[in-house]
Motif scaffolding. Structure first.
Motif, PDB file in Angstrom:
ATOM      1  N   GLU A  51     -12.797  -4.287   9.030  1.00  0.00           N
ATOM      2  CA  GLU A  51     -13.725  -4.918   9.978  1.00  0.00           C
ATOM      3  C   GLU A  51     -13.829  -6.417   9.717  1.00  0.00           C
ATOM      4  O   GLU A  51     -13.799  -7.225  10.648  1.00  0.00           O
ATOM      5  CB  GLU A  51     -15.100  -4.251   9.870  1.00  0.00           C
ATOM      6  CG  GLU A  51     -16.095  -4.706  10.912  1.00  0.00           C
ATOM      7  CD  GLU A  51     -17.074  -5.722  10.384  1.00  0.00           C
ATOM      8  OE1 GLU A  51     -17.701  -6.404  11.223  1.00  0.00           O
ATOM      9  OE2 GLU A  51     -17.216  -5.856   9.162  1.00  0.00           O
ATOM     10  N   LEU A  52     -13.905  -6.805   8.440  1.00  0.00           N
ATOM     11  CA  LEU A  52     -13.974  -8.225   8.096  1.00  0.00           C
ATOM     12  C   LEU A  52     -12.689  -8.951   8.487  1.00  0.00           C
ATOM     13  O   LEU A  52     -12.736 -10.052   9.036  1.00  0.00           O
ATOM     14  CB  LEU A  52     -14.235  -8.392   6.599  1.00  0.00           C
ATOM     15  CG  LEU A  52     -14.355  -9.827   6.102  1.00  0.00           C
ATOM     16  CD1 LEU A  52     -15.626 -10.476   6.641  1.00  0.00           C
ATOM     17  CD2 LEU A  52     -14.334  -9.871   4.589  1.00  0.00           C
ATOM     18  N   SER A  53     -11.559  -8.324   8.240  1.00  0.00           N
ATOM     19  CA  SER A  53     -10.273  -8.934   8.598  1.00  0.00           C
ATOM     20  C   SER A  53     -10.150  -9.140  10.104  1.00  0.00           C
ATOM     21  O   SER A  53      -9.674 -10.189  10.557  1.00  0.00           O
ATOM     22  CB  SER A  53      -9.115  -8.057   8.112  1.00  0.00           C
ATOM     23  OG  SER A  53      -9.157  -7.922   6.732  1.00  0.00           O
ATOM     24  N   GLY A  86     -11.231 -16.900  13.706  1.00  0.00           N
ATOM     25  CA  GLY A  86     -10.458 -17.995  13.134  1.00  0.00           C
ATOM     26  C   GLY A  86     -11.315 -18.863  12.222  1.00  0.00           C
ATOM     27  O   GLY A  86     -12.138 -18.362  11.451  1.00  0.00           O
ATOM     28  N   PHE A  87     -11.146 -20.172  12.319  1.00  0.00           N
ATOM     29  CA  PHE A  87     -11.879 -21.112  11.480  1.00  0.00           C
ATOM     30  C   PHE A  87     -13.381 -21.045  11.733  1.00  0.00           C
ATOM     31  O   PHE A  87     -14.180 -21.321  10.837  1.00  0.00           O
ATOM     32  CB  PHE A  87     -11.354 -22.533  11.713  1.00  0.00           C
ATOM     33  CG  PHE A  87     -12.020 -23.561  10.862  1.00  0.00           C
ATOM     34  CD1 PHE A  87     -11.788 -23.605   9.498  1.00  0.00           C
ATOM     35  CD2 PHE A  87     -12.894 -24.488  11.417  1.00  0.00           C
ATOM     36  CE1 PHE A  87     -12.407 -24.547   8.696  1.00  0.00           C
ATOM     37  CE2 PHE A  87     -13.514 -25.441  10.629  1.00  0.00           C
ATOM     38  CZ  PHE A  87     -13.265 -25.470   9.263  1.00  0.00           C
ATOM     39  N   MET A  88     -13.778 -20.649  12.931  1.00  0.00           N
ATOM     40  CA  MET A  88     -15.203 -20.579  13.268  1.00  0.00           C
ATOM     41  C   MET A  88     -15.940 -19.539  12.421  1.00  0.00           C
ATOM     42  O   MET A  88     -17.159 -19.602  12.288  1.00  0.00           O
ATOM     43  CB  MET A  88     -15.397 -20.276  14.757  1.00  0.00           C
ATOM     44  CG  MET A  88     -14.945 -21.403  15.673  1.00  0.00           C
ATOM     45  SD  MET A  88     -15.713 -22.996  15.279  1.00  0.00           S
ATOM     46  CE  MET A  88     -17.398 -22.667  15.712  1.00  0.00           C
ATOM     47  N   PHE A  89     -15.217 -18.610  11.839  1.00  0.00           N
ATOM     48  CA  PHE A  89     -15.838 -17.626  10.953  1.00  0.00           C
ATOM     49  C   PHE A  89     -16.578 -18.329   9.823  1.00  0.00           C
ATOM     50  O   PHE A  89     -17.637 -17.892   9.392  1.00  0.00           O
ATOM     51  CB  PHE A  89     -14.771 -16.687  10.372  1.00  0.00           C
ATOM     52  CG  PHE A  89     -15.302 -15.667   9.408  1.00  0.00           C
ATOM     53  CD1 PHE A  89     -15.792 -14.456   9.869  1.00  0.00           C
ATOM     54  CD2 PHE A  89     -15.317 -15.916   8.043  1.00  0.00           C
ATOM     55  CE1 PHE A  89     -16.287 -13.512   8.983  1.00  0.00           C
ATOM     56  CE2 PHE A  89     -15.811 -14.978   7.157  1.00  0.00           C
ATOM     57  CZ  PHE A  89     -16.294 -13.768   7.623  1.00  0.00           C
ATOM     58  N   VAL A 134     -22.558 -21.823  13.189  1.00  0.00           N
ATOM     59  CA  VAL A 134     -23.959 -21.904  12.782  1.00  0.00           C
ATOM     60  C   VAL A 134     -24.689 -20.587  13.053  1.00  0.00           C
ATOM     61  O   VAL A 134     -25.558 -20.179  12.281  1.00  0.00           O
ATOM     62  CB  VAL A 134     -24.665 -23.073  13.513  1.00  0.00           C
ATOM     63  CG1 VAL A 134     -26.135 -23.113  13.172  1.00  0.00           C
ATOM     64  CG2 VAL A 134     -23.988 -24.379  13.175  1.00  0.00           C
ATOM     65  N   ASP A 135     -24.330 -19.889  14.108  1.00  0.00           N
ATOM     66  CA  ASP A 135     -25.023 -18.666  14.491  1.00  0.00           C
ATOM     67  C   ASP A 135     -24.810 -17.523  13.496  1.00  0.00           C
ATOM     68  O   ASP A 135     -25.713 -16.718  13.275  1.00  0.00           O
ATOM     69  CB  ASP A 135     -24.561 -18.198  15.876  1.00  0.00           C
ATOM     70  CG  ASP A 135     -24.902 -19.206  16.958  1.00  0.00           C
ATOM     71  OD1 ASP A 135     -25.864 -19.975  16.771  1.00  0.00           O
ATOM     72  OD2 ASP A 135     -24.195 -19.216  17.978  1.00  0.00           O
ATOM     73  N   THR A 136     -23.624 -17.437  12.909  1.00  0.00           N
ATOM     74  CA  THR A 136     -23.300 -16.277  12.071  1.00  0.00           C
ATOM     75  C   THR A 136     -22.858 -16.632  10.657  1.00  0.00           C
ATOM     76  O   THR A 136     -22.429 -15.749   9.921  1.00  0.00           O
ATOM     77  CB  THR A 136     -22.178 -15.455  12.736  1.00  0.00           C
ATOM     78  OG1 THR A 136     -21.018 -16.287  12.895  1.00  0.00           O
ATOM     79  CG2 THR A 136     -22.610 -14.901  14.077  1.00  0.00           C
ATOM     80  N   ILE A 137     -22.990 -17.871  10.262  1.00  0.00           N
ATOM     81  CA  ILE A 137     -22.435 -18.299   8.969  1.00  0.00           C
ATOM     82  C   ILE A 137     -23.051 -17.528   7.798  1.00  0.00           C
ATOM     83  O   ILE A 137     -22.349 -17.100   6.884  1.00  0.00           O
ATOM     84  CB  ILE A 137     -22.563 -19.823   8.770  1.00  0.00           C
ATOM     85  CG1 ILE A 137     -21.739 -20.265   7.564  1.00  0.00           C
ATOM     86  CG2 ILE A 137     -24.011 -20.242   8.620  1.00  0.00           C
ATOM     87  CD1 ILE A 137     -21.542 -21.754   7.478  1.00  0.00           C
ATOM     88  N   LEU A 138     -24.358 -17.311   7.816  1.00  0.00           N
ATOM     89  CA  LEU A 138     -25.010 -16.616   6.712  1.00  0.00           C
ATOM     90  C   LEU A 138     -24.494 -15.181   6.586  1.00  0.00           C
ATOM     91  O   LEU A 138     -24.134 -14.726   5.497  1.00  0.00           O
ATOM     92  CB  LEU A 138     -26.532 -16.623   6.901  1.00  0.00           C
ATOM     93  CG  LEU A 138     -27.334 -15.930   5.814  1.00  0.00           C
ATOM     94  CD1 LEU A 138     -27.142 -16.648   4.484  1.00  0.00           C
ATOM     95  CD2 LEU A 138     -28.800 -15.872   6.188  1.00  0.00           C
ATOM     96  N   TYR A 157     -20.714 -15.073   5.429  1.00  0.00           N
ATOM     97  CA  TYR A 157     -20.526 -15.295   4.003  1.00  0.00           C
ATOM     98  C   TYR A 157     -21.097 -14.142   3.178  1.00  0.00           C
ATOM     99  O   TYR A 157     -20.538 -13.776   2.144  1.00  0.00           O
ATOM    100  CB  TYR A 157     -21.132 -16.631   3.567  1.00  0.00           C
ATOM    101  CG  TYR A 157     -20.205 -17.791   3.831  1.00  0.00           C
ATOM    102  CD1 TYR A 157     -19.094 -18.006   3.025  1.00  0.00           C
ATOM    103  CD2 TYR A 157     -20.423 -18.658   4.891  1.00  0.00           C
ATOM    104  CE1 TYR A 157     -18.229 -19.062   3.270  1.00  0.00           C
ATOM    105  CE2 TYR A 157     -19.569 -19.714   5.144  1.00  0.00           C
ATOM    106  CZ  TYR A 157     -18.477 -19.910   4.326  1.00  0.00           C
ATOM    107  OH  TYR A 157     -17.616 -20.948   4.568  1.00  0.00           O
ATOM    108  N   LEU A 158     -22.196 -13.554   3.603  1.00  0.00           N
ATOM    109  CA  LEU A 158     -22.754 -12.390   2.910  1.00  0.00           C
ATOM    110  C   LEU A 158     -21.759 -11.231   2.926  1.00  0.00           C
ATOM    111  O   LEU A 158     -21.502 -10.598   1.898  1.00  0.00           O
ATOM    112  CB  LEU A 158     -24.075 -11.966   3.552  1.00  0.00           C
ATOM    113  CG  LEU A 158     -24.744 -10.745   2.922  1.00  0.00           C
ATOM    114  CD1 LEU A 158     -25.175 -11.045   1.499  1.00  0.00           C
ATOM    115  CD2 LEU A 158     -25.932 -10.323   3.770  1.00  0.00           C
ATOM    116  N   ASP A 159     -21.178 -10.957   4.091  1.00  0.00           N
ATOM    117  CA  ASP A 159     -20.157  -9.913   4.192  1.00  0.00           C
ATOM    118  C   ASP A 159     -18.960 -10.230   3.315  1.00  0.00           C
ATOM    119  O   ASP A 159     -18.442  -9.358   2.609  1.00  0.00           O
ATOM    120  CB  ASP A 159     -19.693  -9.745   5.643  1.00  0.00           C
ATOM    121  CG  ASP A 159     -20.714  -9.053   6.514  1.00  0.00           C
ATOM    122  OD1 ASP A 159     -21.668  -8.475   5.974  1.00  0.00           O
ATOM    123  OD2 ASP A 159     -20.544  -9.096   7.750  1.00  0.00           O
TER     124      ASP A 159
END
Length: 105
Positions: free
Chosen positions: A36-38, A45-48, A52-56, A59-61
Motif C-alpha cells: 500500500e505504501l509503495s 511521486g515527490f509530492m508524497f 502539506v495535506d498528508t505529510i504527517l 511520514y508516520l506510515d
C-alpha cells in the motif's frame, strides 16, 4: 482501515494464544502495508514527501513500515548471517535490540 482493524484484532488474539504462526501473520500484514505504501509513493511521486495535506501521515506510515521491515526481515537476516557465516550466536546485546524494536512497533 479494515486491514488495520483486522491487524489489531489479530494482535490481541496473539497475546492470548502465542505461537509461531503469528510470525507468518505479521509478515503478511507487513507485505500488505508495504504494498500500500509503495503504491501511494508511486502514485504521488515527490509530492508524497512534501504535500502539506498528508505529510504527517505519510511520514508516520513510512517510519512505521520501515521499523516493521527492520524488525521482521532485516534483523532475522542479520542473525542468520551471523550464525551461518561467523558461527556466532545472538548475544545479550542483540536481545536488547529486539526488545527496543518491539517496543517501537
Amino acid at each position: 482501515s479494515c486491514v488495520i482493524t483486522v491487524n489489531a484484532v489479530m494482535m490481541s488474539v496473539e497475546l492470548d494464544y502465542p505461537g509461531q504462526v503469528w510470525t507468518c501473520v505479521e509478515n503478511a500484514f507487513l507485505v500488505i502495508y508495504l504494498s500500500e505504501l509503495s503504491i501511494r509513493m508511486k502514485r504521488q511521486g515527490f509530492m508524497f514527501f512534501v504535500s502539506v495535506d498528508t505529510i504527517l501521515w505519510n511520514y508516520l506510515d513510512l517510519v512505521t513500515i520501515v521499523g516493521g521491515v527492520f524488525d521482521l526481515w532485516t534483523q532475522p537476516l542479520t542473525h542468520l548471517f551471523q550464525s551461518a557465516i561467523l558461527d556466532q550466536e545472538a548475544g545479550p546485546a542483540d536481545n536488547n535490540l529486539s526488545s527496543i524494536t518491539s517496543l517501537l512497533k
